[in-house]
Structures are given as C-alpha cells and as structure tokens.
Design a protein around this motif. Structure first.
Motif, short mmCIF file in Angstrom:
data_model
loop_
_atom_site.label_atom_id
_atom_site.label_comp_id
_atom_site.label_asym_id
_atom_site.label_seq_id
_atom_site.Cartn_x
_atom_site.Cartn_y
_atom_site.Cartn_z
N ILE A 1 0.86 -0.94 0.16
CA ILE A 1 -0.27 -0.24 -0.14
C ILE A 1 1.07 1.33 0.28
CG2 ILE A 1 -1.61 1.16 1.18
CD1 ILE A 1 -3.00 -0.96 2.47
N ASP B 1 5.76 2.61 1.78
CA ASP B 1 4.28 1.43 1.66
C ASP B 1 3.95 1.17 3.47
OD1 ASP B 1 3.18 -1.14 1.91
OD2 ASP B 1 4.73 -2.35 2.07
N GLN C 1 -7.10 2.38 7.49
CA GLN C 1 -6.70 1.00 6.67
C GLN C 1 -5.70 0.32 7.41
OE1 GLN C 1 -4.19 4.00 3.55
NE2 GLN C 1 -5.43 2.92 1.69
#
Length: 139
Positions: free
Chosen positions: A12, A57, A97
C-alpha cells in the motif's frame, strides 16, 4: 500504531508531503538527510516549498510515525490550521486502513435478498392481521 501480523500481499504505497515551519531555517535539508537513512522510505527534498516528500509502504511506515519521529528530534512542522486538519485526516485514514488489514474476512450471505427476507418476516408490517385466530375461523 499496530501493524498487521500477516505478510502483506500487496504493498500500500503512500506519497505524502511533510511541511515544515519557516523557522528555524535549514531544517528541511537536515530532516531530509535524517529521513534518507530510514529503511524502506523514499525521500525528495524541496527546500523552496519547505517540504520533504516521502513515499513509503503503509505496512512499514505511517505519516504519524514519521512526523512524530521528526518532532522528537526537534524539527518544527507547519502548524497552520489547514496543515493540522490535513495531518489529522491522513492519520485517521492510514490508521483505518491498517485496522481493516487486520480485520477478519466476513463472507456475505448466500444472497443479499436472504437478509432482507428475514428482516421482513420479523418486522411488523401492513400484511399482518391482529385478529385472534379463533375469530378468523368463526363461521
């Protein structure tokens, strides 16, 4: 901030800007040098805009962690209202998230209509007859 235990399937990637206060001068250069030594972090210095661009990330870093480290080292971040609001929003999104990555997968019911059918049966609605059964069968 809690990191997911499982090995990440997909990275991500986040690209953020860390905005510094006008004073003391020269902290953008020093902060970018400091951040460039952090593993798995890409750093881009833009001294004219008082910004250090970072790319990372989410499994390894978060903006809250990076900015907290900089503040602990004595750097001064921009404290305008807009910067504080954007910072809070980004912190919330990244924390959510990470939380969702750690949440277990819940399979849906066989069909979406099944959930509504059960809810309809339990809910009193216009098709319900309040007449007692013995009066309905009286002839």
């Amino acid at each position: 901030m809690k990191r997911p235990v499982a090995t990440p399937q997909r990275p991500i990637r986040k690209e953020r800007n860390i905005l510094f206060a006008k004073f003391p001068p020269g902290q953008v250069r020093e902060a970018s040098d400091f951040l460039s030594r952090v593993d798995q972090l890409e750093v881009e210095r833009r001294e004219q805009a008082r910004v250090v661009g970072v790319a990372y990330d989410l499994h390894h870093h978060s903006l809250q962690e990076l900015e907290g480290t900089l503040e602990d080292k004595g750097y001064h971040l921009d404290n305008t209202l807009m910067s504080k609001m954007m910072r809070a929003l980004i912190y919330y999104v990244e924390e959510t998230q990470l939380h969702n990555l750690d949440a277990p997968h819940r399979p849906l019911k066989r069909s979406q209509s099944e959930a509504y059918t059960h809810a309809w049966e339990r809910h009193p609605h216009g098709d319900h007859d309040d007449t007692p059964p013995e009066w309905r069968e009286y002839k």
